[in-house]
Design an enzyme around this catalytic site. Structure first.
Site, mmCIF file in Angstrom:
data_model
loop_
_atom_site.group_PDB
_atom_site.id
_atom_site.type_symbol
_atom_site.label_atom_id
_atom_site.label_comp_id
_atom_site.label_asym_id
_atom_site.label_seq_id
_atom_site.Cartn_x
_atom_site.Cartn_y
_atom_site.Cartn_z
ATOM 1 N N GLU A 1 29.564 57.460 28.744
ATOM 2 C CA GLU A 1 30.836 57.718 27.706
ATOM 3 C C GLU A 1 30.885 59.050 27.356
ATOM 4 O O GLU A 1 31.944 59.733 26.894
ATOM 5 C CB GLU A 1 30.151 57.265 26.430
ATOM 6 C CG GLU A 1 29.893 55.652 26.398
ATOM 7 C CD GLU A 1 28.824 54.939 27.290
ATOM 8 O OE1 GLU A 1 29.119 53.773 27.722
ATOM 9 O OE2 GLU A 1 27.962 55.686 27.567
ATOM 10 N N GLU B 1 24.384 69.105 38.658
ATOM 11 C CA GLU B 1 23.339 67.910 38.672
ATOM 12 C C GLU B 1 24.106 66.477 38.622
ATOM 13 O O GLU B 1 23.621 65.560 39.127
ATOM 14 C CB GLU B 1 22.719 67.911 37.004
ATOM 15 C CG GLU B 1 21.700 66.835 36.720
ATOM 16 C CD GLU B 1 21.189 66.980 35.363
ATOM 17 O OE1 GLU B 1 20.547 66.117 34.852
ATOM 18 O OE2 GLU B 1 21.105 68.282 34.809
ATOM 19 N N MET C 1 14.741 68.206 28.788
ATOM 20 C CA MET C 1 15.822 68.318 27.517
ATOM 21 C C MET C 1 15.500 67.342 26.572
ATOM 22 O O MET C 1 15.517 67.541 25.408
ATOM 23 C CB MET C 1 17.181 68.203 28.488
ATOM 24 C CG MET C 1 17.387 68.983 29.301
ATOM 25 S SD MET C 1 19.081 68.593 30.040
ATOM 26 C CE MET C 1 19.104 69.580 31.656
#
Length: 382
Positions: free
Chosen positions: A369, A244, A125
Site C-alpha cells: 500500500e 532494499e 527500524m
C-alpha cells in the site's frame, strides 16, 4: 531469461554458488527450519567462499563486485528457501549503510568481519507502534557524558537473535520539527550494556529466519558509533530503501520461478483419469498464464536493475516492481499449491513451505500500500 547486465563472470559465480549450496545448504535446510535459525557456521562458510558482501573494496575483504553479483547471490539463496533472506539483508541492505555513511575508522573496524561471517548484521527500524511511518518512532538516543543513552523497543527484526551489529533508527532530537529531522542512525554492538535481544518471534512462515524483538534500556552507545551525521538518518534511510526494495523484488521473482519449476515437474508426473495432470487444458492454461506474468515481471525487474546499476533514480520503478512481484508471488503460491492437490498441503512438499513464506514479502520493506502511495506521488497525484 537472463538480464542484460549478467556477464560470463556472473554466470561463473552462479555455477560455483549452486555447487556450494547443493553441498552446504539444500541438505540441511529442513533442519534449519525446525531449529528456527540458520547456523553461524553456514555464515562462516559463505564468508570463506567470498559470498558475503563481495561488492566491498579489497581493503575490507571484498573484491569490488558490481550489483549483478548481488542479484545472482539473492536469486540462488532464494531458490534454497526464503528463510535465507537474512543473508541478503546483511549483504545488500545493512552493510551498504556502513560503507556509504561510515567513517574510515568505522569501516576498518566493522567491514572486514562482515565479509568473513564473523559479524552478522541487522537494521532496527520497526517498533511496536511504528512501521512504515518512520517519523513516528519513539526510540530515543540522548547525549550524556560523551555517549548516547539509548532507550526503546524494536520488533520484527530480521537476524535479531544472532546479530553482532545492529543499525538502530532512533531520535537524537525527540522535539525536532518536523519529527523526521530528529532521526539518526546508531550502530549498536552485541555486548553493549543495556542491549537485550527480546523473544524470538513465532511466524507463520520463514521459520529458519531468526526474527526477534530488540530492547534498549539505558544502553550506553559510544558517540563514535553514530553513523553519518546526527539528524540525517531519515534521509539516509530514504536513499537506501531503493536497493532494499529491489532486493525484495529479486527474491520474489526467483521464488515464482522456483514454484513454477516444482509445479511443472509435479503435474507431468502426477496421473489422474489415466493421464498426466499436465495434459489437462485447465492445467496448461493456469501454468501458461502464470509463466507469462512471471516473465513480464522478470523483464520489468531486469530493466529496473540495469537502471539501478547505472546509478539512476528509479524509486518509482522499484516501488512498482516491489508491489507487482510480491503480489505475484502470493498468486503463484496459491495456484501452484492448488495444482499439487492434497499433496500441496503436506509439509514434505516444498510448495507448502513456499505457500507460507510468500505473503510477508508484500509487507516488509514497506507494505505494498505504501508502494502504491509512492508511485502515485511520483506520477503527480497529490
Amino acid at each position: 531469461m537472463k538480464g542484460p547486465y549478467i556477464t560470463e563472470e556472473h554466470e561463473i559465480l552462479r555455477k560455483s554458488l549452486r555447487k556450494f549450496l547443493e553441498k552446504e545448504a539444500y541438505p540441511f535446510y529442513n533442519e534449519w527450519e525446525k531449529a528456527g535459525k540458520v547456523p553461524r557456521g553456514f555464515w562462516k562458510k559463505l564468508g570463506e567462499q567470498g559470498y558475503l558482501c563481495p561488492w566491498v573494496g579489497e581493503e575490507y575483504g571484498g573484491f569490488g563486485a558490481d550489483f549483478g553479483y548481488s542479484v545472482v547471490l539473492n536469486e540462488e539463496l532464494e531458490k534454497v528457501g526464503t528463510g535465507l533472506i537474512g543473508v541478503g539483508l546483511h549483504n545488500d541492505i545493512v552493510v551498504p549503510y556502513l560503507e556509504a555513511y561510515g567513517t574510515d575508522e568505522q569501516k576498518k573496524r566493522w567491514l572486514p568481519k562482515c565479509t568473513t561471517g564473523e559479524c552478522i548484521t541487522a537494521i532496527a527500524m520497526t517498533e511496536p507502534g511504528a512501521g512504515s511511518d518512520l517519523a513516528s518512532i519513539r526510540t530515543t538516543a540522548i547525549e550524556k557524558e560523551g555517549a548516547y543513552i539509548l532507550n526503546g523497543e524494536k520488533t520484527f527484526i530480521t537476524n535479531g537473535i544472532q546479530a553482532d551489529l545492529v543499525i538502530v533508527v532512533c531520535k537524537t532530537d525527540p522535539k525536532a520539527v518536523p519529527p523526521h529531522k530528529g532521526i539518526s542512525l546508531l550502530v549498536v554492538e552485541r555486548d553493549t550494556p543495556g542491549f537485550l535481544s527480546g523473544k524470538k518471534l513465532e511466524k507463520i512462515g520463514l521459520h529458519s529466519q531468526d526474527t526477534s524483538e530488540l530492547i534498549f534500556e539505558d544502553a550506553k552507545v559510544p558517540k563514535r558509533n553514530l553513523l553519518g551525521q546526527q539528524g540525517e538518518g531519515f534521509y539516509y534511510l530514504m536513499n537506501q530503501l531503493q536497493q532494499e526494495r529491489l532486493i525484495v523484488g529479486i527474491g520474489a521473482i526467483a521464488a515464482c520461478e522456483r514454484m513454477l519449476e516444482l509445479t511443472i515437474d509435479y503435474v507431468k508426473e502426477r496421473k489422474a483419469f489415466g493421464r498426466s495432470i499436465a495434459s489437462f487444458q485447465n492445467t496448461q492454461f493456469k501454468i501458461a498464464e502464470l509463466q507469462t506474468e512471471v516473465n513480464i515481471g522478470r523483464t520489468f525487474l531486469d530493466r529496473t536493475i540495469e537502471s539501478h546499476m547505472q546509478g539512476e533514480d528509479v524509486v518509482k520503478e522499484v516501488s512498482m516492481a516491489k508491489w507487482w512481484t510480491t503480489d505475484l508471488v502470493k498468486k503463484v503460491a496459491v495456484e501452484c499449491m492448488q495444482l499439487h492437490g492434497g499433496y500441496g498441503y503436506m509439509e514434505e512438499y516444498e510448495i507448502a513451505r513456499r505457500f507460507r513464506d510468500a505473503p510477508v514479502t508484500a509487507i516488509y520493506a514497506g507494505s505494498n500500500e505504501i508502494m502504491k502511495t509512492i508511485i502515485a506521488k511520483k506520477i503527480g497525484l497529490r
